[in-house]
Design an enzyme around this catalytic site. Structure first.
Site, PDB file in Angstrom:
ATOM      1  N   GLU A 113      34.657 -19.425  88.411  1.00 14.22           N
ATOM      2  CA  GLU A 113      33.991 -20.674  88.745  1.00 14.22           C
ATOM      3  C   GLU A 113      32.585 -20.722  88.155  1.00 14.22           C
ATOM      4  O   GLU A 113      31.884 -19.715  88.107  1.00 14.22           O
ATOM      5  CB  GLU A 113      33.907 -20.857  90.264  1.00 14.22           C
ATOM      6  CG  GLU A 113      35.274 -21.057  90.911  1.00 14.22           C
ATOM      7  CD  GLU A 113      35.177 -21.619  92.318  1.00 14.22           C
ATOM      8  OE1 GLU A 113      34.069 -22.004  92.741  1.00 14.22           O
ATOM      9  OE2 GLU A 113      36.219 -21.692  92.989  1.00 14.22           O
ATOM     10  N   CYS A 126      25.052 -22.639  87.440  1.00 13.64           N
ATOM     11  CA  CYS A 126      25.277 -21.425  88.222  1.00 13.64           C
ATOM     12  C   CYS A 126      26.460 -20.702  87.592  1.00 13.64           C
ATOM     13  O   CYS A 126      27.573 -21.236  87.577  1.00 13.64           O
ATOM     14  CB  CYS A 126      25.576 -21.777  89.678  1.00 13.64           C
ATOM     15  SG  CYS A 126      25.943 -20.344  90.724  1.00 13.64           S
ATOM     16  N   CYS A 133      34.375 -10.054  93.193  1.00 13.40           N
ATOM     17  CA  CYS A 133      33.180  -9.266  93.453  1.00 13.40           C
ATOM     18  C   CYS A 133      33.522  -8.083  94.340  1.00 13.40           C
ATOM     19  O   CYS A 133      34.253  -8.242  95.333  1.00 13.40           O
ATOM     20  CB  CYS A 133      32.109 -10.130  94.134  1.00 13.40           C
ATOM     21  SG  CYS A 133      30.556  -9.248  94.430  1.00 13.40           S
ATOM     22  N   CYS A 137      30.317  -8.851 100.697  1.00  8.86           N
ATOM     23  CA  CYS A 137      29.397  -9.402 101.682  1.00  8.86           C
ATOM     24  C   CYS A 137      30.174 -10.250 102.685  1.00  8.86           C
ATOM     25  O   CYS A 137      31.018 -11.071 102.306  1.00  8.86           O
ATOM     26  CB  CYS A 137      28.314 -10.231 100.997  1.00  8.86           C
ATOM     27  SG  CYS A 137      27.267  -9.265  99.882  1.00  8.86           S
ATOM     28  N   CYS A 140      30.385 -14.193 102.388  1.00  8.91           N
ATOM     29  CA  CYS A 140      30.597 -14.763 101.050  1.00  8.91           C
ATOM     30  C   CYS A 140      32.082 -14.871 100.724  1.00  8.91           C
ATOM     31  O   CYS A 140      32.830 -13.896 100.843  1.00  8.91           O
ATOM     32  CB  CYS A 140      29.886 -13.884 100.016  1.00  8.91           C
ATOM     33  SG  CYS A 140      30.096 -14.451  98.319  1.00  8.91           S
ATOM     34  N   CYS A 352      26.198 -22.047  97.496  1.00  7.71           N
ATOM     35  CA  CYS A 352      26.013 -20.596  97.504  1.00  7.71           C
ATOM     36  C   CYS A 352      26.939 -19.927  98.522  1.00  7.71           C
ATOM     37  O   CYS A 352      27.008 -20.343  99.673  1.00  7.71           O
ATOM     38  CB  CYS A 352      24.561 -20.258  97.855  1.00  7.71           C
ATOM     39  SG  CYS A 352      23.385 -20.677  96.574  1.00  7.71           S
TER      40      CYS A 352
END
Length: 360
Positions: A113, A126, A133, A137, A140, A352
């Site tokens: 993305e 962005c 990832c 986290c 997220c 975010c």
């Protein structure tokens, strides 16, 4: 999964590069004018074709050699299989505030993305640095999907060109705040930054690199002497709370991370931005603000407060405006520079912490 090792075999390490970045037949996107000139000459073409290729690739957004009409038709046809390194658009969605989220399909079928964020005077992109990832986290969406691989240099640069072409507007700013941990892909991220600066024409001071922190990598980034803004994701005012939100923090205690950030300031002369996602009832209390201010006292820094953007996998809540104002006041009373950053594209899961590389 938590990242507990930074050996070259760890998920997201530099060894996890895609095959094309190790191949002698790497895509043309991401290469310099000198490299492109050398390539065209190796194909039996005159040196001036290198500059033509360079201009069509970076200024006119060519997606194949067939697009470059200044090249001889016979040569274009003979070189039809040459990979320029451009992605294909898998899905595109526009939020009411004008933010556009792109799902891009890479050569191996993986989806990433990127987000285009327009404002009155700028167009910010962005960008993602990894497919997925490994940092996991808790708040997220990207981390919930796990890690697949690092992005190659051309796959990072392509995101910026794609957004620029779609908007029909020059990109002015770039934030490495998309999918992935940039400092687990340092070589390709630094190469992409240099390419975006040198070849696409975006000033390094208009580029922000966001990291949750990887031992030794902030120091290594400082040695590159880039002029980018380093944004470190703290999201907690103490180590216990940080471990709850960021599993990898077990290998990188808060004080150690802050010490490395101080080294970064000393080496580069540039301040560090600290990002702090506000989660209602968890880390948004006045005591948290006071604790955060104590850590940053005397630090050449700036704090970005980000009210939490909800995802379906966890039940964290966005703080009230009153809580946000109180947190800001507590920091300002202690002479900590602070701003509140309200994310764009919230209703289209483009804000975010919401990127997950899926289309439902």
């Amino acid at each position: 999964m938590a990242v507990t090792s930074l050996s070259t075999s760890a998920p997201g390490s530099e060894a996890a590069l895609p095959e094309e970045s190790r191949s002698p037949h790497r895509p043309l996107l991401g290469q310099s004018l000198a490299e492109l000139t050398e390539w065209v000459q190796a194909q039996g073409q005159p040196a001036y074709r290198g500059k033509q290729l360079y201009q069509w690739l970076y200024q006119q957004g060519a997606r194949s050699l067939q697009d470059i009409t200044v090249f001889p038709k016979a040569w274009r046809q003979a070189m039809a299989q040459v990979d320029l390194g451009r992605s294909t658009l898998h899905h595109r969605v526009v939020a009411s505030d004008g933010t556009v989220k792109y799902l891009l399909k890479l050569a191996d079928g993986q989806i990433i993305e990127a987000v285009g964020i327009p404002s009155a005077k700028r167009l910010t992109v962005c960008v993602s640095s990894q497919v997925g990832c490994p940092m996991a986290c808790d708040f997220c969406a990207t981390g919930k999907g796990g890690f697949v691989r690092n992005l190659a240099t051309h796959e990072i640069v392509d995101q910026v060109l794609t957004v620029q072409e779609d908007f029909g507007q020059r990109v002015s700013h770039i934030v490495f705040m998309g999918m992935g941990e940039p400092l687990l892909n340092t070589a390709n991220v630094v190469a992409a930054i240099r390419c975006l600066n040198r070849d696409v024409g975006i000033g390094q001071r208009a580029i922000t690199l966001s990291t949750v922190g990887v031992p030794g990598r902030i120091r290594a980034l400082a040695a590159e002497q880039l002029q980018v803004t380093l944004a470190v994701s703290l999201h907690a005012s103490n180590q216990t709370q940080r471990l709850q939100l960021i599993p990898s923090a077990g290998a990188y205690p808060l004080e150690t991370l802050l010490d490395e950030c101080r080294e970064y300031v000393q080496i580069t002369g540039r301040r560090v931005t600290f990002e702090y996602i506000l989660l209602a009832g968890l880390n948004d209390q006045p005591a948290n603000a006071a604790e955060l201010a104590q850590h940053l006292r005397g630090f050449q820094s700036h704090v970005n407060l980000i009210p939490y953007n909800p995802i379906s996998e966890v039940d964290y809540q966005r703080p009230s405006e009153a809580s946000i104002r109180t947190f800001v006041a507590e920091l300002e009373a202690r002479r900590i520079a602070v701003t509140v950053r309200y994310s764009r594209g919230l209703e289209e899961n483009a804000a975010c912490g919401q990127l997950r590389a899926s289309h439902r």
